[in-house]
Enzyme design. Structure first.
Site, PDB file in Angstrom:
ATOM      1  CB  SER A 111      -8.282   1.017   5.542  1.00 15.48           C
ATOM      2  OG  SER A 111      -9.118   2.125   5.459  1.00 15.48           O
ATOM      3  CB  SER A 148      -8.001   3.678   2.560  1.00 12.25           C
ATOM      4  OG  SER A 148      -7.252   3.366   3.767  1.00 12.25           O
ATOM      5  CE  LYS A 176      -4.000   1.853   2.509  1.00  9.36           C
ATOM      6  NZ  LYS A 176      -4.890   1.855   3.830  1.00  9.36           N
TER       7      LYS A 176
HETATM    8  N1  GLN Z   1     -13.220   4.415   5.854  1.00  5.30           N
HETATM    9  C1  GLN Z   1     -12.420   4.828   7.298  1.00  5.30           C
HETATM   10  C2  GLN Z   1     -12.233   6.254   7.210  1.00  5.30           C
HETATM   11  O1  GLN Z   1     -12.248   6.865   6.029  1.00  5.30           O
HETATM   12  C3  GLN Z   1     -11.034   3.972   7.615  1.00  5.30           C
HETATM   13  C4  GLN Z   1     -10.108   4.277   7.075  1.00  5.30           C
HETATM   14  C5  GLN Z   1      -8.785   3.559   7.336  1.00  5.30           C
HETATM   15  O2  GLN Z   1      -8.921   2.547   7.988  1.00  5.30           O
HETATM   16  N2  GLN Z   1      -7.409   3.924   6.964  1.00  5.30           N
HETATM   17  O3  GLN Z   1     -11.491   6.961   8.144  1.00  5.30           O
END
Ligand code: GLN
Length: 453
Positions: free
Chosen positions: A157, A133, A57
């Site tokens: 995410s 994400s 990532k």
């Molecule tokens: N969707 C969540 C956010 O926007 C989780 C993001 C994540 O776990 N990095 O914060």
């Protein structure tokens, strides 16, 4: 098969599908192919991940390999000076880095649509989002572009995109894996974890990346068990808790039906399940967005146009340069979070928002501790619905945030959670089953997941 063949196959697949899937932001093709040739010459091929094509990532730093966090701000960050600890550990076990994977900008998002590059699409149906994400990580594994990928999970995410793309994704216990070299979003919640096709592969990768690291003071000095040895398929007597909040109205009927089917499988294997309650989970989304945005507002202060990335060319003086670099460099969602977080931390509001959210976080953690006194694992869906359509939620941040309702409590409590595929919904979209364990008990999570698989 030689490593060269394996690595070539990975790039062939990428060149075939990635124009549509957009999982990769940067390829490491020349280096990876050279490394493959070297590995094939070695006599000793016993390293745990010898020659395995992997994707990282793009918020995990890779020495001399561009690392952007999918942000315009870091578009020119071509030459990080060091490897994240996880990358170092993969390289010691001879995994090959194929490239860097797309994501929501600075890991803020649930659909990949906050990437400042072309967003990743769901390989099962490209009209749908891959989740976020770590959408690039999940899609790359699902599309057969790499054998495994690393993602990061602050509020779901890893697990949410794993569910949307039909792969296996684990968020380890907070402290299980070093965060050194992970670009910080919300430091008290962030964890790196593996995305793979199978539970066994996942356990194998975690074995390599887990463990104490002097460079991350929150990494735990607790021995790393041989997770692959926990995959016994024996779940006789396993006690499963199913929170009623995880199967309530917002959960799509087809998702609920798949989870109930999975519970039947566990019963047939000799496990038992009971309904329980996590009474404070209804506050989890609000708590998470306050705390994570507060931490983000502090963590992202380092991006000022001086030390990293792109600097505004339109500034007259230094303060103006900070302002303009940040205004031009960050996308909409990132700005929204920085503003919310800065507001929540400002004097006069701190007690009303940040401090209260910290107290609710403790209650959410206690909900889990209570349940784990009587049960071995908690099981429910990973997400309330299967993948949604590209564009469907993009103008409505609150509905987007609500998609994380079942994954966020796990981060707030710091416990480990996995998403594994458990069937398909209409349009052939995968559904994810979430299995949550006690602190540092990834072994039971894996054993439970593997027995179903
Ligand atoms: N969707 C969540 C956010 O926007 C989780 C993001 C994540 O776990 N990095 O914060």
């Amino acid at each position: 098969i030689t490593v060269e063949e394996l690595v070539n196959a990975s790039y062939e697949r990428i060149h075939e599908v990635d124009d549509e899937v957009h999982a990769f932001l940067t390829l490491n093709e020349e280096n990876a192919k050279a490394q493959a040739k070297e590995l094939d010459k070695q006599a000793d091929k016993t390293a745990a991940l010898f020659g395995m094509p992997s994707g990282i990532k793009d918020n995990i730093v890779t020495k001399s390999l561009r690392t952007t966090c999918a942000s315009q701000f870091l578009d020119n960050f071509h030459d990080p000076l060091y490897n994240a600890t996880v990358v170092q550990k993969l390289s010691e076990q001879k995994a090959v880095t194929i490239g860097k994977l797309n994501m929501d900008e600075f890991a803020m998002g649930s659909s990949n649509e906050n990437s400042s590059y072309e967003p990743t699409r769901n390989p099962w149906n490209t009209n749908y989002v891959p989740g976020g994400s770590s959408g690039g990580s999940a899609a790359a594994v699902a599309a057969g572009e790499v054998l495994f990928a690393l993602g990061s999970d602050t509020g779901g995410s890893i697990r949410q995109p794993a569910a949307f793309c039909g792969v296996v994704g684990l968020k380890p216990t907070y402290g299980r894996v070093s965060r050194f070299g992970l670009v910080a979003f919300a430091s008290s919640l962030d964890q790196i974890g593996p995305l793979t096709r199978t539970v066994e592969d996942n356990a194998r990768v975690l074995e390599v990346i887990a463990g104490h690291d002097g460079m991350d003071s929150t990494s735990a000095d607790i021995e790393v068990p041989a997770y692959t040895e926990a995959l016994t398929n024996d779940v006789k007597g396993l006690k499963i808790a199913v929170p009623k909040e995880y199967l309530s109205e917002g959960v799509a009927p087809e998702v609920k039906a798949s989870v109930m089917e999975a519970l039947k499988v566990y019963e047939s294997l000799g496990a038992t399940w009971e309904e329980v309650s996590l009474p404070h989970s209804k506050y989890a989304v609000a708590t998470y967005y306050l705390l994570s945005s507060s931490e983000a507002s502090a963590n992202l202060a380092r991006f000022d146009g001086v030390r990293y990335g792109v600097r505004s060319e339109n500034a007259d003086n230094m303060i103006d340069m900070f302002k303009k670099s940040r205004s031009e460099g960050f996308g909409e969602e990132v700005k929204r979070r920085i503003m919310l977080g800065t507001f929540a931390l400002s004097s006069g509001y701190y007690d009303a928002y940040y401090k209260k959210a910290q107290k609710v976080r403790t209650l959410i953690k206690q909900d889990f501790e209570q349940i784990f006194q009587d049960y071995d694992v908690v099981i429910g869906p990973t997400t309330p619905t299967p993948a949604f359509k590209v564009g469907e939620k993009v103008d409505d941040p609150l509905t987007m945030y609500a998609n994380d309702i079942l994954t966020i409590p796990v981060n707030l409590a710091g416990v480990p959670g996995i998403s594994i595929p458990c069937g398909f919904a209409k349009e052939g979209l995968p559904i994810g089953l979430q299995i949550i364990g006690k602190h540092f008990d990834e072994a039971t999570v894996y054993r439970t997941a593997h027995a179903y698989e």
